[in-house]
Design a protein around this motif. Structure first.
Motif, short mmCIF file in Angstrom:
data_model
loop_
_atom_site.label_atom_id
_atom_site.label_comp_id
_atom_site.label_asym_id
_atom_site.label_seq_id
_atom_site.Cartn_x
_atom_site.Cartn_y
_atom_site.Cartn_z
N LEU A 79 77.28 57.79 -61.72
CA LEU A 79 76.66 57.93 -60.47
C LEU A 79 78.31 58.49 -60.13
O LEU A 79 78.70 59.91 -59.61
CB LEU A 79 76.52 57.28 -59.61
N VAL A 80 79.30 58.12 -59.82
CA VAL A 80 80.50 58.10 -59.34
C VAL A 80 81.37 59.84 -60.37
O VAL A 80 81.84 60.98 -59.68
CB VAL A 80 81.83 57.09 -59.50
N LEU A 81 80.78 59.64 -61.80
CA LEU A 81 81.37 60.57 -62.78
C LEU A 81 80.98 61.49 -62.46
O LEU A 81 81.31 63.07 -62.66
CB LEU A 81 81.35 59.82 -64.21
N LEU A 82 79.50 61.82 -62.46
CA LEU A 82 78.66 62.84 -62.32
C LEU A 82 78.71 63.84 -60.37
O LEU A 82 77.89 65.14 -60.18
CB LEU A 82 76.91 62.49 -62.36
N LEU A 83 79.51 62.72 -59.43
CA LEU A 83 79.53 63.34 -58.27
C LEU A 83 80.06 64.64 -58.54
O LEU A 83 79.93 64.91 -57.34
CB LEU A 83 80.41 62.20 -57.41
N PRO A 84 81.36 64.86 -58.62
CA PRO A 84 81.39 66.35 -59.10
C PRO A 84 80.63 67.57 -59.01
O PRO A 84 80.48 68.62 -58.45
CB PRO A 84 82.76 66.30 -60.32
N VAL A 85 79.41 67.01 -60.18
CA VAL A 85 78.86 67.99 -60.70
C VAL A 85 77.80 67.93 -60.04
O VAL A 85 78.03 69.42 -58.78
CB VAL A 85 77.53 67.55 -61.61
#
Lengths: 275, 331
Positions: free
Chosen positions: B115-121
């Protein structure tokens, strides 16, 4: 300028595509709900042969959505009324009255905003079971009030802060107690904020599943959203009725959205920009 | 009524100042010592005045303490006790040790990382759309209303609808079939299911972030934008040099609220769409807590997971405070 306009039109294409992606899921569901089971199995994309309400009637009666609907309306309306009353009382005190501990209280309410429900739900269920609040309207209403009160207080405090001190002072000179000031000045002037915050809270409570699942255990106490989660299992072989049940649960929200879009956006952005 | 002698109702000197300073208010509101010996009527009113704020906040305080703060303390305490036959007995860190050894909880934590990685998206999509709407793409009013609309839908409803759309023989697979792809098992493939659920979450929530971005845009300096246009700046240049710096606060706010949303409001989607499956691939801490408490009858273990989740949220909050403070210094 001309190139900017051309970029504008270029952007309009993906934006229109996204708008379709936003709306289509609902259109698809509505179309499915109008079909017969046979039509759905044969071709799930073709338009329904005619506008048919059988599935809605079935979801409303045999699937028990009527009962769940009543449960939701009772719980949400009482919870929202309490939220507005308690939130505006505390908001008035925190914005216009100076008293020992007011700053600490305000920070405490703010901190409560950041405690996610998942963190407290296990002990909350225990506490509620101990005092006999599980599976009751009162229990769910209290859980909603506790959950959304910090946010409500925060917004009401910041709204009331915008009401000039002079008005309060004038009312005091006229012989009002603080309760009189609350009733005669704050509530009437706070109407726009109360409406916005009330609508937002109504949406939160109406749309909630987690808290309702935790507090309401027996089938006849279910709210509409829990009803939707159980529909899938019951109607896995009757998708049109399932789709109709989903839409029944969505209709009040869609109506509120169509009537009060501006107010919902105002309430959200007030919370965002005044922070 | 002859209350003009009551210092509380007289506007004190300096009250006309618009700074609304709390310190000066408090000083000016403190009643004159002389009023203590005033007539009984005034004294009664003073007592009532002094009590009023407490009476007004009391119900809110009681409810929040009873149903939020007390459970929080209870839960942390609870996480150090046992389950089942050791119900109520102190077990030290046993729950936490078991928790971090549990493969399901490990998946849940790994998914938090995802989720942290997908946050920017999840932030970039509403950010870009808000920019386009702000730049008055043709039909921007219409788009704003349309995009915001899923944000008011319950996640249960969104999840139920997407269960139909993502079915193996459903509309989405048919659509990608027309360009020669798929069909894809959106919710049945363990590698894919979490991305699918996050995708639906983004579909359902980007409107919220969008309106917050638009509120931020409303505070931008239009003169600066016009100047950039007159100077012939391209769209990417305008975005990079004018819009992004002006919006830093709003971006931070959206980043934090989106992160909190990803961590705490996907339960309903998981519950409706995957039930944590396939093979536990879509577990998040909140779903893990739910399962351990309910199905597994392990409330103490669930409390330990709650405490871990609380810790994660605390870190997110503190990072937010740190970022905001740094931004405050730059202003």
């Amino acid at each position: 300028m001309r190139s900017a306009r051309r970029t504008g039109w270029l952007l309009a294409i993906p934006m229109a595509a996204l708008a379709v992606a936003t709306i289509y899921p609902l259109v698809f569901t509505a179309n499915v709900a109008m079909k017969t089971r046979r039509e759905y199995v044969l071709d799930r994309f073709a338009l329904a042969e005619s506008i048919r309400w059988d599935s809605f009637v079935a979801a409303w009666t045999t699937a028990g959505m009527a009962r769940y609907f009543v449960n939701s309306v009772v719980v949400v309306s009482i919870a929202v009324a309490l939220l507005l009353l308690l939130g505006s009382m505390a908001g008035f005190a925190l914005s216009h009255l100076r008293f020992r501990g007011s700053r600490v209280l305000f920070l405490g309410f703010l901190a409560a905003l950041f405690v996610p429900f998942q963190v407290i739900m296990v002990p909350l269920a225990r506490t509620m079971a101990d005092v006999g609040l599980l599976d009751t309207y009162a229990g769910l209403i209290l859980a909603y009030v506790a959950q959304f009160l910090p946010f409500t207080i925060y917004l009401m405090t910041s709204y009331f802060s915008g009401i000039p001190r002079e008005l309060v002072d004038a009312a005091r000179v006229d012989g009002n107690t603080f309760y009189g000031v609350y009733r005669r000045i704050m509530l009437p002037l706070g109407k726009p904020a109360l409406l916005s915050v009330g609508i937002l809270n109504a949406l939160f409570c109406w749309n909630d599943v987690l808290i309702a699942l935790l507090v309401m255990r027996s089938a006849d106490q279910r709210t509409l959203m829990i009803g939707v989660t159980t529909l899938r299992g019951q109607y896995s072989d009757n998708i049109p009725t399932f789709a109709a049940g989903v839409l029944i649960a969505a209709v009040p929200v869609l109506a509120i959205y169509l009537f009060f879009q501006r107010r919902i956006v105002d309430a959200i952005t007030a919370g965002a920009t005044k922070g | 009524m002859a209350v003009e002698g009551t210092p509380l109702s007289v506007r004190p000197a300096g009250a006309g100042r618009t700074d609304n300073g709390r310190a000066s208010d408090r000083r000016s509101r403190r009643p004159d010592p002389g009023t203590r010996s005033g007539p009984p009527r005034n004294r009664r009113r003073l007592t009532s005045d002094r009590l009023a704020p407490y009476i007004l906040v009391a119900p809110a305080v009681l409810i929040i303490v009873a149903f939020r703060l007390w459970p929080l303390a209870l839960g942390i305490n609870f996480s150090f006790t046992g389950d089942l036959d050791r119900d109520g007995q102190p077990v030290g860190l046993a729950n936490y040790i078991e928790l971090f050894r549990d493969p399901l909880f490990q998946i849940a934590l790994r998914n938090v990382g995802l989720l942290v990685l997908l946050l920017p998206v999840a932030v970039a999509i509403p950010g870009a759309l808000a920019t386009f709407i702000f730049l008055r793409v043709p039909g921007h009013r219409f788009y704003r209303s349309v995009y915001f609309f899923p944000a008011v839908l319950s996640p249960v409803i969104a999840g139920a609808i997407f269960n139909l759309l993502l079915a193996y023989n459903g509309p989405l697979n048919r659509l990608i079939g027309t360009v020669g792809l798929g069909p894809i098992d959106w919710l049945g493939d363990p590698k894919l299911a979490m991305f699918t659920v996050v995708g639906v979450h983004i579909w359902a929530t980007f409107g919220m972030a969008l309106v917050i971005f638009l509120a931020g845009f409303a505070t931008l300096d239009h003169a600066l934008l016009d100047a950039a246009r007159v100077d012939g700046a391209s769209l990417p240049q305008v975005i990079w040099h004018v819009i992004l710096p002006g919006l830093s606060r709003t971006i931070q706010f959206v980043v934090v609220t989106t992160m909190i949303g990803l961590l705490t409001s996907m339960f309903a989607l998981l519950y409706v769409m995957t039930s944590g499956g396939p093979g536990g691939a879509t577990y998040l801490p909140e779903y893990y807590i739910w399962v351990q408490m309910g199905q597994m009858n392990r409330p103490a273990l669930a409390s330990a997971a709650s405490t871990v989740l609380f810790f994660i949220m605390l870190v997110v909050g503190l990072v937010q405070v740190a970022i905001l403070r740094r931004a405050g210094r730059e202003d």
